[in-house]
Design a protein around this motif. Sequence first.
Motif, PDB file in Angstrom:
ATOM      1  N   LEU A  80       0.797  -1.229   0.000  1.00  0.00           N
ATOM      2  CA  LEU A  80       0.000   0.000   0.000  1.00  0.00           C
ATOM      3  C   LEU A  80       0.830   1.281   0.000  1.00  0.00           C
ATOM      4  O   LEU A  80       0.303   2.344  -0.325  1.00  0.00           O
ATOM      5  CB  LEU A  80      -0.933   0.007   1.220  1.00  0.00           C
ATOM      6  CG  LEU A  80      -1.873  -1.197   1.355  1.00  0.00           C
ATOM      7  CD1 LEU A  80      -2.620  -1.147   2.681  1.00  0.00           C
ATOM      8  CD2 LEU A  80      -2.857  -1.227   0.196  1.00  0.00           C
ATOM      9  N   THR A  92       0.400   5.462   2.916  1.00  0.00           N
ATOM     10  CA  THR A  92      -0.885   6.078   2.583  1.00  0.00           C
ATOM     11  C   THR A  92      -1.803   6.030   3.795  1.00  0.00           C
ATOM     12  O   THR A  92      -1.524   5.350   4.789  1.00  0.00           O
ATOM     13  CB  THR A  92      -1.551   5.339   1.411  1.00  0.00           C
ATOM     14  OG1 THR A  92      -1.726   3.956   1.785  1.00  0.00           O
ATOM     15  CG2 THR A  92      -0.683   5.410   0.147  1.00  0.00           C
ATOM     16  N   SER A 115      -4.692   4.639   3.769  1.00  0.00           N
ATOM     17  CA  SER A 115      -5.247   3.282   3.812  1.00  0.00           C
ATOM     18  C   SER A 115      -4.316   2.333   4.568  1.00  0.00           C
ATOM     19  O   SER A 115      -4.777   1.401   5.234  1.00  0.00           O
ATOM     20  CB  SER A 115      -5.506   2.758   2.397  1.00  0.00           C
ATOM     21  OG  SER A 115      -4.324   2.810   1.619  1.00  0.00           O
ATOM     22  N   PHE A 133      -5.285  -0.086   7.617  1.00  0.00           N
ATOM     23  CA  PHE A 133      -5.014  -1.511   7.443  1.00  0.00           C
ATOM     24  C   PHE A 133      -4.214  -2.043   8.628  1.00  0.00           C
ATOM     25  O   PHE A 133      -4.492  -3.139   9.138  1.00  0.00           O
ATOM     26  CB  PHE A 133      -4.251  -1.745   6.138  1.00  0.00           C
ATOM     27  CG  PHE A 133      -4.265  -3.166   5.671  1.00  0.00           C
ATOM     28  CD1 PHE A 133      -5.292  -3.641   4.872  1.00  0.00           C
ATOM     29  CD2 PHE A 133      -3.252  -4.040   6.030  1.00  0.00           C
ATOM     30  CE1 PHE A 133      -5.314  -4.960   4.442  1.00  0.00           C
ATOM     31  CE2 PHE A 133      -3.255  -5.364   5.601  1.00  0.00           C
ATOM     32  CZ  PHE A 133      -4.299  -5.819   4.807  1.00  0.00           C
ATOM     33  N   THR A 135     -11.111   0.689   5.990  1.00  0.00           N
ATOM     34  CA  THR A 135      -9.992   0.257   5.141  1.00  0.00           C
ATOM     35  C   THR A 135     -10.490  -0.177   3.771  1.00  0.00           C
ATOM     36  O   THR A 135      -9.922   0.209   2.737  1.00  0.00           O
ATOM     37  CB  THR A 135      -9.245  -0.926   5.793  1.00  0.00           C
ATOM     38  OG1 THR A 135      -8.834  -0.556   7.107  1.00  0.00           O
ATOM     39  CG2 THR A 135      -8.018  -1.306   4.976  1.00  0.00           C
ATOM     40  N   LEU A 147     -11.420   2.827   1.677  1.00  0.00           N
ATOM     41  CA  LEU A 147     -10.257   3.566   1.178  1.00  0.00           C
ATOM     42  C   LEU A 147      -9.528   2.807   0.071  1.00  0.00           C
ATOM     43  O   LEU A 147      -8.968   3.421  -0.847  1.00  0.00           O
ATOM     44  CB  LEU A 147      -9.294   3.853   2.327  1.00  0.00           C
ATOM     45  CG  LEU A 147      -9.757   4.876   3.373  1.00  0.00           C
ATOM     46  CD1 LEU A 147      -8.801   4.904   4.553  1.00  0.00           C
ATOM     47  CD2 LEU A 147      -9.875   6.268   2.750  1.00  0.00           C
ATOM     48  N   LEU A 148      -9.537   1.481   0.150  1.00  0.00           N
ATOM     49  CA  LEU A 148      -8.823   0.678  -0.839  1.00  0.00           C
ATOM     50  C   LEU A 148      -9.624   0.478  -2.122  1.00  0.00           C
ATOM     51  O   LEU A 148      -9.042   0.160  -3.167  1.00  0.00           O
ATOM     52  CB  LEU A 148      -8.467  -0.692  -0.252  1.00  0.00           C
ATOM     53  CG  LEU A 148      -7.397  -0.712   0.846  1.00  0.00           C
ATOM     54  CD1 LEU A 148      -7.220  -2.128   1.384  1.00  0.00           C
ATOM     55  CD2 LEU A 148      -6.078  -0.185   0.317  1.00  0.00           C
TER      56      LEU A 148
END
Length: 261
Positions: free
Chosen positions: A101, A104, A106, A110, A145, A148-149
């Motif tokens: 990732l 970030t 996210s 996470f 999460t 956002l992903l």
Amino acid sequence: MPVNQQLSIFLIPATLFIFGAIVASFVGVVSGRLYTGQGFLTGRSRCDACNAQLSALSLVPVVSYFVSGGRARCCGARLSLISPLTEFLLGALFVLSYFNLGLTLSLLFFLLSLSVLLALVLYDLAHQILPSSLLTVFVAASAATGFLLALSFSAFYSSFVTAFFIAASLALIHFFSRGRAMGLADAPFAFGLALLAGPSAFAGFIFSFWIGAVIGIALLYKRPAGSRMGVEVPFAPYLATGFLLAYFTQWNPFVFVADLL
């Protein structure tokens, strides 16, 4: 490559590994004290064998276990491997998450999800139950999460629907087996894991049952001859392993089955 860039490439994963190991050590304290009702933000850690207050050197993640030879400094009692293993595992997962990732927003959510996930797994291993307080935090963090992903709102909606059907299937197994096959808390737990895994959710669901089946058969095989007693095992570790395996490897089990055929 400039020296500063080389250092940053090494330092960020190393820092995240150390941070993950420290978080895992704290999570172990949380999961242990939550069952007894003790506060985990105050009070010093104590030896499980003799109740002596542990020194700072005894609390260094991973390292202290091997330096002490796997025994408590205060009384010489043999220490469990669970703590150093979980500290190493969460540190490694933090690093893998960074590679996936990058630095970030996210990634932050996470890592939070992984930390709460570890607390749930440790609690389930110790008491064969998932506490609603940790479960609520995990589902909320996983939902944030997953959002956002997701590449788009429609993609997140698709993941949400998949997560709902996975959770509903586990809830149905619970009700039809009258709680003998699995606990009801496994349904929202799988819901959070599916949101975290996103497009890999269904593959993770399949992996979980494969892993559970293999370990279940092994436990039954080791059961004393002539015993009619069933074997109760917590399912949360299998679910967590399956979904994380699918997310980090992106391995599709259906492609594997098709290749075999």
